[in-house]
Write an enzyme that holds these catalytic residues in place. Structure first.
Site, mmCIF file in Angstrom:
data_model
loop_
_atom_site.group_PDB
_atom_site.id
_atom_site.type_symbol
_atom_site.label_atom_id
_atom_site.label_comp_id
_atom_site.label_asym_id
_atom_site.label_seq_id
_atom_site.Cartn_x
_atom_site.Cartn_y
_atom_site.Cartn_z
ATOM 1 N N LEU A 121 53.403 44.291 57.518
ATOM 2 C CA LEU A 121 53.366 42.832 57.616
ATOM 3 C C LEU A 121 53.302 42.184 56.248
ATOM 4 C CD1 LEU A 121 50.777 42.386 60.515
ATOM 5 C CD2 LEU A 121 53.229 41.987 60.659
ATOM 6 N N GLY A 122 52.694 42.875 55.319
ATOM 7 C CA GLY A 122 52.568 42.274 53.987
ATOM 8 C C GLY A 122 51.907 43.252 53.046
ATOM 9 N N GLY A 182 49.611 43.322 49.217
ATOM 10 C CA GLY A 182 48.919 42.518 48.213
ATOM 11 C C GLY A 182 48.128 43.398 47.282
ATOM 12 N N SER A 188 45.076 44.100 47.136
ATOM 13 C CA SER A 188 44.024 44.941 47.674
ATOM 14 C C SER A 188 44.551 46.018 48.629
ATOM 15 C CB SER A 188 42.992 44.075 48.386
ATOM 16 O OG SER A 188 43.623 43.238 49.319
ATOM 17 N N ASP A 199 40.407 34.378 45.975
ATOM 18 C CA ASP A 199 41.865 34.443 45.983
ATOM 19 C C ASP A 199 42.434 33.500 47.040
ATOM 20 O OD1 ASP A 199 44.345 35.185 45.131
ATOM 21 O OD2 ASP A 199 44.342 37.158 46.077
#
Ligand code: NAG
Ligand code: NAG
Ligand code: NAG
Length: 802
Positions: free
Chosen positions: A523-524, A526, A528, A638
């Site tokens: 889904l994504g 980043g 982290s 963030d």
């Protein structure tokens, strides 16, 4: 020899001077008062006892010329810090008052007219001397040297290291700041063996610490140790027989400390800074001052602005401007029983008055709750909240009022129909906007009265968080044991996770592997970790985040998760569980339908105004909850459109919170030594190496709402035509808008709002958003509002259409 002979007269003179100096300093530094001797107010300075190492002095402490207290104080602190008083409620007059150790072994304090103001209960004890010790204890000893009386047995508002608080003893606050008279706040062992804070005021008594909404066990205490003893040791560790304990944030030896029941109802531990000689707070009992009972008096409401303040609800006014403890009085006659047709109810959101319920009814409709209050002469308000079912409290007395955005219910005040209400309901309404400094807020609201609270240092907050962390770790560990015992059946697993929290559980790695079909749908991605879509065995859709290597340390990980797992707010993505197995660290979140804010803002598929405002408000609410309302004080670090997800109704949900907490642990020295965040949304503090506070999120939020208004990325770098220097679009934007506003250009708003909206927006809302946004991105973080303030401002214009 000759040499010496020659100088004999000089030598003798020197000898005489030296010995007289020694004598002088001896008489000044004496720490013992013998039987028959006395101390007087006259020459108060030379008439005091000083402990052998000089830490404590004992003598008369005066205010003005006519009020003296026989006291013990820290010799070293910049201002005399009193730790004990014999006659706190009865100061003696100046000349002629004296303290004497009488022949019968009693220490007596006599006023100038000869009356006994105070005496030690040491009759026939044979006390032969009084002595001030290095611990700050004033003791009477008999001829064998045994202590027959000690000031440590009669504390006033302060507990010193090695002094024990036991059954029957209590610390009682002073009435006012800087005063000494006995006040209303008490620290004592209750009859069930639990150490508590109690407001014992003229009108009510009310327990407020530990949290009265939880039982003894839930508060981490025990009732079953009847020794009732609590003590602070020299390392800054406090230990109580009911299992309550804490450490000073500067734990260690060689530091002077005191635990004081302060006039404002908070119990604080202070450490003396040996350079500046001022006291720093190194622990305190109440993280949220509004939870101190009795603070705002009858009918008063405590709110955070962001510092705690009292105000009066509509229909009420301040009783005594100089004394906020005296609360608010009604502008109508409370003694007249209003007939149902003469009544109007006024809704005050986010407010609760704790305790003093006439009755408590569950599973009741709003209408019935209203009726209960309407028909009861004693009822002055009712509280109604939906917690699965309707819960109704009717109130006969209004005390301990608190306003917080996390409170799920509302209070409805019963007022006479013909009463005209002037002014505003909320304290922030008049004149307060994002730009107003604290001072402005105070001036702008007549009905608010100030509480002078101390600003708590972050150092303390973190120590507090870690204390909580330890307790939770224990609770979690017990849950863990249930969870992974080998012979557990699934039903037992359910029991086990219920122990932690009803919503939050641990998953096995294979369970999550299966749910995500071996991490198939990404889904994504980043900083982290990477997020995958998954479907659990119970058919719930989830987003599973696989964390990178920075998340190490199993115990810290679990401790932090137990915090994050309890965070629950409609504008925060709910975490349903986690997996910590070997190297694997995964987090399981609810799945949000509608992608993140950036895809709805910077593309052709952009949001309309109504949705934009909803997103701005919801995001502010979520952040305010993270910052203020959870004890844990989570800073997101963030905030950006990518981390704001939208559900099918376009209600925003903030993702990725708490990760700063997870990753920073294990880093030496600093809680936030690793920079987190995204360029363009990061506050200047990060670069300036300043301490990171919740204000970094306020900054990022400011950038986001300006982007919401403008409809373009302001966090990109651009080259300005004028000065050719690359800069962030935001800087240019802020400069231009500020100039236009300053110059009174009427068209500034029109030129600022996203042109794709073709004028379809609320002007007043857009103006508010820009104003709020500009103040949020102030370089000086002290000028930025808190998220709670932002929520108030936006709520005020939520219904504006123009
Ligand atoms: C003084 O009073 C305390 C309690 O207030 C008592 O425990 C103690 O025995 C008394 N001492 C004398 C010598 O009477
Ligand atoms: C009760 O508390 C005291 C003081 O903290 C401790 O020394 C004692 O062991 C405790 N007793 C029990 C039965 O836990
Ligand atoms: C001041 O306190 C620190 C510990 O906090 C200690 O190391 C230092 O020696 C102290 N200085 C003096 C002058 O007492």
């Amino acid at each position: 020899m000759r040499h010496l002979q020659d100088h004999k007269p000089w030598f003798l003179l020197v000898l005489v001077i030296t010995s007289s100096l020694v004598q002088l300093s001896c008489s000044k530094n004496q720490n013992v008062l013998d039987r028959g001797a006395s101390l007087s107010v006259k020459d108060a300075d030379s008439n005091s006892l000083i402990s052998p190492d000089g830490s404590f002095s004992c003598g008369f402490y005066g205010v003005g010329t006519n009020a003296y207290w026989f006291s013990i104080w820290f010799t070293d602190s910049r201002e005399k810090t009193i730790v004990w008083m014999a006659n706190r409620d009865k100061p003696v007059n100046a000349r002629g008052s004296e303290l004497a150790l009488k022949k019968n072994g009693v220490m007596v304090l006599k006023d100038v007219d000869g009356t006994n103001v105070w005496e030690s209960n040491s009759t026939s004890s044979g006390a032969v001397k009084a002595e001030i010790l290095d611990t700050g204890n004033l003791v009477l000893r008999d001829h064998r040297g045994f202590i027959v009386w000690q000031s440590f047995d009669y504390p006033t508002d302060t507990l010193l290291p090695s002094q024990s608080l036991t059954k029957g003893k209590k610390l009682v606050s002073s009435l006012k700041k800087g005063g000494f008279a006995t006040g209303y706040y008490n620290l004592y062992f209750d009859s069930d063996n639990v150490l508590r804070l109690l407001y014992d005021g003229p009108e009510i008594t009310s327990l407020y610490w530990p949290n009265p909404s939880f039982d003894v066990f839930q508060n981490g205490r025990t009732k079953y140790n009847s020794s009732r003893i609590a003590e602070l040791d020299n390392m800054g560790r406090f230990l109580s027989s009911d299992q309550f304990q804490f450490n000073a944030s500067d734990a260690g030896s060689g530091i002077k400390r005191r635990l004081t029941m302060d006039y404002d109802g908070n119990l604080r531990l202070y450490s003396l800074d040996n350079l500046t000689k001022v006291w720093n707070i190194t622990w305190e009992a109440m993280a949220q001052m509004c939870n101190v009972h009795g603070l705002c008096g009858r009918n008063g409401i405590c709110t955070y602005t962001p510092y705690p303040k009292c105000y009066c609800p509509p229909g009420y006014e301040i009783s005594d401007q100089s004394d906020w403890n005296s609360g608010c009085k009604a502008k109508f006659d409370l003694s007249i029983c209003l007939k149902p047709e003469e009544v109007k109810f006024l809704e005050v959101p986010y407010v609760d008055y704790y305790g003093f319920d006439l009755n408590y009814t569950r599973s009741v409709t709003f209408k019935d709750c209203r009726k209960l209050c309407l028909e009861d002469c004693r009822c002055y308000a009712f509280s109604y909240r939906l917690a699965g079912e309707g819960v109704c409290f009717t109130k006969g007395v209004l005390f301990n009022g608190v306003q917080t955005t996390s409170f799920p219910g509302k209070i409805y005040l019963k007022l006479p129909k013909n009463l005209t209400l002037s002014g505003s309901v909320l304290p922030l309404e008049s004149g307060a906007n994002c730009k107003a400094s604290e001072a402005d807020v105070k001036v702008g609201t007549a009905s608010m009265y100030d509480i002078e609270f101390k600003k708590v240092k972050w150092a303390y907050l973190y120590s507090f968080v870690s204390t909580i962390g330890v307790i939770e770790l224990l609770i979690l560990a017990s849950g863990w044991w249930f969870l992974f015992r080998k012979d557990d059946t699934p039903a037992r697993v359910e029991d086990g996770y219920l122990l932690i929290s009803s919503q939050f559980r641990g998953f096995t790695f294979s369970e999550l592997k299966k749910a995500t079909k071996k991490f198939k749908v990404e889904l994504g991605r980043g900083g982290s970790g990477t997020v995958y879509k998954g479907i659990l065995a119970d058919e719930r859709e989830v987003a599973v985040k696989r964390l990178g290597d920075i998340f190490t340390g199993n115990e810290e990980f679990l401790a932090e998760l137990s915090t994050i797992g309890k965070i629950n707010h409609m504008n925060l993505v709910r975490m349903w569980g986690f997996c910590s197995e070997g190297k694997h660290r995964l987090l399981v979140y609810e799945y949000i339908e509608n992608l993140s804010l950036n895809t709805h803002l910077f593309s052709s598929n952009f949001l309309g105004w109504k949705e934009r405002f909803k997103v701005a408000l919801g995001t502010a609410k979520g952040l305010a909850y993270l910052h203020d309302e959870c004890l844990e004080w989570v800073i997101h670090c963030d905030v950006k459109p990518e981390n704001i997800l939208l559900d099918s109704e376009f209600e925003p949900k903030i993702a990725d919170f708490g990760l700063a907490k997870l990753s920073q642990r294990g880093m030496p020295n600093s809680e936030f030594s690793r920079i987190r965040g995204t360029k363009g949304y990061m506050a200047p503090e990060w670069a300036l190496n300043l301490p990171i506070t919740a204000k970094v999120d306020v900054y990022s939020y400011g950038v986001v709402i300006l982007e919401i208004v403008k409809g373009i990325r302001l966090s990109n770098w651009v080259v300005d035509a004028d000065n050719q220097e690359p800069e962030v679009e935001l800087a240019r934007f802020v400069r231009v808008v500020r100039r236009k506003i300053l110059c009174g250009e009427e068209s500034w708003l029109e030129e600022t709002v996203d042109p794709r909206l073709q004028g379809n927006y609320s002007k007043s809302q857009a103006r508010k958003l820009v104003e709020v946004g500009l103040s949020c991105v102030e370089e000086d973080r002290n000028k930025r509002p808190t998220m709670a303030t932002v929520v108030q401002i936006l709520l005020d214009c939520e219904d504006d259409r123009q």
